[in-house]
Design an enzyme around this catalytic site. Structure first.
Site, short mmCIF file in Angstrom:
data_model
loop_
_atom_site.label_atom_id
_atom_site.label_comp_id
_atom_site.label_asym_id
_atom_site.label_seq_id
_atom_site.Cartn_x
_atom_site.Cartn_y
_atom_site.Cartn_z
CG ASN A 7 89.86 15.50 -18.08
OD1 ASN A 7 90.77 15.04 -18.77
ND2 ASN A 7 88.64 15.68 -18.56
CG ASP A 147 87.07 8.41 -21.19
OD1 ASP A 147 86.86 8.69 -20.00
OD2 ASP A 147 87.01 9.25 -22.10
N GLY A 209 78.00 15.31 -27.74
CA GLY A 209 78.73 16.56 -27.64
C GLY A 209 79.46 16.77 -28.95
CG ASN A 210 82.93 19.37 -31.13
OD1 ASN A 210 82.51 19.00 -32.22
ND2 ASN A 210 83.75 20.39 -31.01
CG ASP A 282 78.82 26.06 -31.26
OD1 ASP A 282 77.61 25.77 -31.18
OD2 ASP A 282 79.45 26.60 -30.32
N GLY A 332 73.08 16.90 -26.39
CA GLY A 332 72.04 16.04 -25.84
C GLY A 332 71.26 16.72 -24.72
CD GLU A 383 82.57 12.43 -18.91
OE1 GLU A 383 83.27 11.64 -19.53
OE2 GLU A 383 82.32 13.59 -19.30
#
Length: 397
Positions: A7, A147, A209-210, A282, A332, A383
């Site tokens: 990735n 994706d 997530g972010n 955050d 999550g 993933e």
């Protein structure tokens, strides 16, 4: 059979070597600061860290060092590069051309180049990483896992924007959706946990997530998702604004005299919970500040939870009911407080949460009670495993 999953980001590279017999990661690694001073590779094997600090002028050099780390006599996990049967690459955008993962050849590479205009930040490093691997491992098959692919099953009325049709025809402006590999993985695990076929279920998956997105899964297919033409759309996120009135952007340019680049920076990097709270992107920091009485931090969390809850409600309508809701990704998986707040107000669906089970962090678990009409799960996403499975399946053909 061992598969390398890669990735590539603009200055970073994440990788895993997965043994497909056990589906376990033999090694996990991260290369940081590619092309920048202070380049570093960190590889983990059985909890042990192995670090290489040396200049990496480009992704090719980074991948050379990844392969070197994997075959290292003391810290590696394979004796020879020939043990790597195939390489699976995460690719952010496959456009309309790819509804599933694909074996990489020159034609695919050209199609990826054509998609750069749709993902100018993400696709170029993905392409650079693939080219570097093809050069260093010319005989090893490579697979691209997109994706966007999972969302290619969206019906036309769900992906079409109410803009002049020519913008879609000539420029590909439509909803694409992202995080597809994650949504696909956790929805399939949820069906396994329920002991039912995914094709018989209506599932809402929440990748929080972010970057954050929701997906409505019906008969095993994505039928709606919250991200759009870009990953900026949908929910409020860490630093991204999500859905706002598009005329605000014109106001910023015309009245506030901001350039398109300045507007882009605001909506992508200075908005979301960071923008509202003024504290951080955050969520742990924001939750801490809210507990200490910071009103803007509390407001940021309220806005975030509201946009997720609102979208779950909308997707219940899209699906004409819901059998399961899944939470995944950083927030999550780890924030019991956020899960509780998001579900608070959805009691009309017959959702009942087991408060004790909900306290679990980062574990695969059902957090709904036995008599809850809707099953609620926390499922850590994987993933990389999904990419490896696709790679194995495609190269075996």
């Amino acid at each position: 059979m061992k598969i390398l999953v890669v990735n590539c980001g603009s200055s970073s590279l994440k990788y895993q070597l997965i043994d497909m017999t056990s589906e376990e990661a033999l090694a996990k690694g991260l290369v940081e600061r590619i092309g920048i001073e202070g380049s570093i590779l960190t590889q983990k094997v059985n909890g042990e860290k192995y670090i290489i600090e040396e200049p990496m002028k480009d992704h090719k050099k980074a991948i050379e060092l990844v392969l070197k780390a994997l075959v290292d006599k003391e810290h590696g996990v394979i004796s020879d590069m020939s043990e790597i049967a195939a390489v699976g690459h995460r690719v952010v955008h496959g456009g309309e051309k790819y509804a599933s993962s694909v074996l990489i050849d020159d034609e695919v590479m050209k199609a990826l180049e054509d998609c750069v205009k749709l993902a100018p930040l993400h696709n170029p490093p993905n392409i650079i990483g693939i080219n570097a691997c093809r050069e260093l491992m010319p005989k090893t098959p490579m697979v691209a896992v997109f994706d966007t692919a999972f969302h290619q099953t969206l019906p036309d009325y769900a992906y079409m924007y109410p803009l002049p049709y020519e913008l879609y025809e000539q420029n590909g402006i439509r909803k694409y959706g992202f995080h597809g590999t994650s949504h696909r993985y956790v929805s399939s695990v949820a069906s396994e946990m329920m002991g039912k076929d995914l094709k018989d279920l209506k599932v809402i998956t929440c990748h929080l997530g972010n970057g954050a997105s929701l997906c409505a899964v019906k008969e095993g297919k994505s039928v709606e998702t919250s991200m759009g033409f870009t990953p900026l759309a949908g929910l409020a996120m860490g630093t991204r604004c999500g859905d706002i009135d598009p005329a605000i952007l014109l106001f910023m340019e015309r009245e506030l005299k901001m350039s398109p680049d300045e507007v882009d920076t605001v909506i992508n990097k200075k908005s979301g919970v960071l923008g509202i709270s003024g504290v951080s992107s955050d969520f742990r920091d924001i939750e801490g500040a809210a507990e200490e009485g910071n009103k803007r931090a509390k407001l940021a969390l309220d806005v975030y939870h509201y946009t997720v809850r609102q979208t779950i409600g909308a997707y219940t309508a899209v699906l004409n009911g819901v059998d399961a809701i899944v939470f995944t990704a950083g927030l999550g998986e780890n924030s019991a407080a956020s899960r509780e707040e998001i579900l608070n107000g959805l009691e009309y669906l017959g959702i009942k949460i087991d408060a004790e089970k909900n306290k679990q962090r980062g574990k695969q678990i059902e957090i709904s009670t036995e008599d809850s009409k809707v099953k609620v799960f926390v499922i850590p996403t994987d993933e990389e495993l999904m990419i490896a499975r696709d790679t194995k399946e495609i190269t075996a053909k």
